[in-house]
Design a protein around this motif. Structure first.
Motif, PDB file in Angstrom:
ATOM      1  N   GLU A 135      45.064  47.291  43.256  1.00  0.00           N
ATOM      2  CA  GLU A 135      45.639  45.955  43.077  1.00  0.00           C
ATOM      3  C   GLU A 135      44.892  45.184  41.992  1.00  0.00           C
ATOM      4  O   GLU A 135      45.452  44.302  41.342  1.00  0.00           O
TER       5      GLU A 135
ATOM      6  N   ARG B 162      44.106  48.734  47.731  1.00  0.00           N
ATOM      7  CA  ARG B 162      43.488  47.428  47.430  1.00  0.00           C
ATOM      8  C   ARG B 162      42.714  47.480  46.108  1.00  0.00           C
ATOM      9  O   ARG B 162      42.719  46.516  45.340  1.00  0.00           O
TER      10      ARG B 162
ATOM     11  N   ARG C 114      49.176  42.622  55.455  1.00  0.00           N
ATOM     12  CA  ARG C 114      48.472  43.778  56.002  1.00  0.00           C
ATOM     13  C   ARG C 114      49.180  44.296  57.253  1.00  0.00           C
ATOM     14  O   ARG C 114      49.180  45.499  57.528  1.00  0.00           O
TER      15      ARG C 114
ATOM     16  N   ASP D 164      44.789  52.582  52.429  1.00  0.00           N
ATOM     17  CA  ASP D 164      44.609  51.130  52.327  1.00  0.00           C
ATOM     18  C   ASP D 164      43.564  50.743  51.283  1.00  0.00           C
ATOM     19  O   ASP D 164      43.785  49.864  50.448  1.00  0.00           O
TER      20      ASP D 164
END
Length: 515
Positions: free
Chosen positions: A94, A91, A379, A87
């Motif tokens: 991103e 992120r 999420r 995760d």
């Protein structure tokens, strides 16, 4: 023979770059099962590693940017795969933008003139030599046509095709190597990641395809109020040059500028949710790179997307699945979500439906117990996709792209108004769509459509069957390979052909009325 050696030689250079940016951890993870590779990574750490601040994902993003356009695009593709990188790293990736230094304008002019087969002065009355944006694949210049239209001209980087072709070959070599070296990795489908990546790149390397994507989206959304897709200037567009209408406006996340221009922020958020719903559920075709830099609000308050290099498609079955999943989670109906996964085949039938429902509850409850404005559907789906290993679910790259787009849309929505959840705004639209597509009338329409498609295929199928039997008859053989008397086969075809047609029609009719 020499290709693996070339790939391995390049890997050494890539590993050195990763070491300089203190981003060797991906290689460390891969090397755990191979002692020789562990030794190589250890040597790289000793010889080249430099201590850098930041989280692992941040350091990896910087390293990928240093490695060039292909690796920037790879990082963007990996940001969709939290199941592969985790995760936090997803992120961080991103935030990986493909802004690079611009290439010389003279090279851009050469490309324009060669692609359009005309001098620059003939193509454009005015041409701004200073690029307004420079990305990993192309850069953009503003210009004005002879008839006074303001346009944006996108030009591919010189030599970018050869470089990307070479790097894609390397990525595919590594993906196949990983699948062979560690079979459990196959469930994560690393080769499919590279295939998805290559699909994106192929579109971005032919700007005519990007223009076609913009035209298709415009066709779907032509009647949607408050949403405007740029016009493509096909006369000034070719494989390496794309000319579109220029958009003047503010980025969708520049709240202060939007308020100063007199725009209604709440209305923009509501329309954003509605447009996203329409693209995904009504059309099955959506803009999959909808970060704030690609969405503007013009003087009329319309949402105006740009950059159509990455578009997503979802089938009708996938749309029904996503609608069931969203409505099920928001209503805490975990059994409905589980049933949707089993019906579409994403969870093997050998798995326990009860245990899968329990796992979904464990994912949903912590998220759904938050206040409505804090609930992140993106999420939630991300956590759901991470349960894939436990239940032997193959990864679905198309849905991961959609999930990534949902996360970006959520982020923009929270910036516009942190107290409003855009999915709750879209929920009535989704439920209405579900009624229209799940109700009895929709099933009758679907059955009729399937029946008509089957009827259209039937004559062709029977004709092929007759041709096959005719060939066998001429060869003096039965379908099972045994010999038979000449001529008998043709007589059987003439007799049984009409019988088969009547039987099929009867079965379709019964199925229609049963539905």
């Amino acid at each position: 023979m020499f290709l693996p050696i070339i790939h391995l030689t390049r890997l050494v250079g890539i590993a050195r770059t990763l070491a300089r940016h203190d981003a060797l951890w991906p290689l460390e993870m891969v090397s755990r099962r191979a002692a020789p590779l562990r030794a190589c990574v250890w040597c790289l750490r000793i010889l080249f590693r430099r201590r850098r601040p930041g989280r692992p994902g941040e350091r990896l993003a910087v390293a990928l940017a240093d490695l060039g356009p292909s690796f920037v695009k790879l990082g963007q593709a990996l940001s969709v795969r939290a199941d592969l990188v985790g995760d936090e790293v997803a992120r961080d990736l991103e935030q990986l933008q493909d802004g690079l230094d611009p290439f010389p304008t003279d090279k851009a002019v050469e490309t324009i003139e060669a692609t359009l087969a005309m001098p620059l002065a003939e193509a454009f009355a005015e041409f701004d030599r200073n690029p307004v944006a420079a990305a990993s694949i192309a850069q953009v210049h503003f210009a004005t046509t002879a008839d006074g239209r303001e346009v944006a001209v996108k030009v591919l980087r010189p030599g970018i095709e050869d470089r990307l072709e070479r790097d894609i070959g390397l990525f595919r070599f590594l993906a196949r190597l990983a699948e062979r070296a560690h079979p459990p990795v196959r469930r994560l489908r690393p080769v499919a990641v590279v295939d998805t990546f290559e699909e994106w790149i192929r579109v971005e390397l032919d700007l005519r395809l990007e223009g076609a994507a913009a035209a298709e989206l415009k066709e779907y959304c032509e009647g949607d109020e408050g949403f405007h897709v740029v016009d493509v200037d096909w006369e000034r567009t070719g494989q390496r040059v794309l000319t579109t209408e220029r958009i003047r406006g503010h980025n969708i996340d520049d709240v202060e500028a939007l308020r100063a221009a007199g725009h209604d922020i709440e209305d923009i958020l509501a329309r954003s949710a509605r447009i996203f719903f329409l693209q995904v559920f009504r059309d099955g075709y959506f803009h999959a790179d909808m970060h704030p830099g690609n969405m503007f609000i013009d003087a009329e308050g319309r949402l105006c997307p740009v950059d159509f290099g990455i578009m997503g498609r979802v089938t009708r079955r996938q749309r029904l699945f996503m609608a069931d999943t969203l409505v099920g989670f928001l209503g805490r109906d975990y059994r409905r979500v589980a049933d949707a996964h089993f019906e579409i085949g994403y969870v093997p039938p050998t798995q326990s439906r009860e245990l899968f429902t329990q796992a979904l509850r464990a994912i949903g409850e912590p998220v759904l117990d938050k206040s409505l404005n804090e609930i992140s559907v993106g999420r939630l789906l991300e956590q759901m996709f991470r349960t894939t290993e436990r239940f032997d679910m193959p990864t679905q790259p198309d849905l991961l792209l959609l999930q990534k787009t949902m996360l970006v849309a959520e982020g923009v929505g929270r910036k516009l108004n942190p107290d409003v959840n855009m999915w709750l705004l879209a929920r009535p639209l989704i439920e209405e769509w579900m009624i229209a597509n799940r109700g009895p009338e929709a099933r009758i329409v679907e059955t009729v459509r399937d029946t008509m498609e089957s009827l259209e295929r039937l004559p062709r199928t029977l004709r092929k069957a007759e041709e096959t039997l005719d060939r066998l008859a001429k060869a003096g053989m039965n379908p099972d390979g045994s010999l038979r008397e000449p001529g008998g086969m043709r007589e059987n075809v003439r007799f049984w052909g009409p019988v088969v047609v009547l039987a099929v029609l009867g079965a379709m009719t019964i199925g229609l009325f049963n539905n």
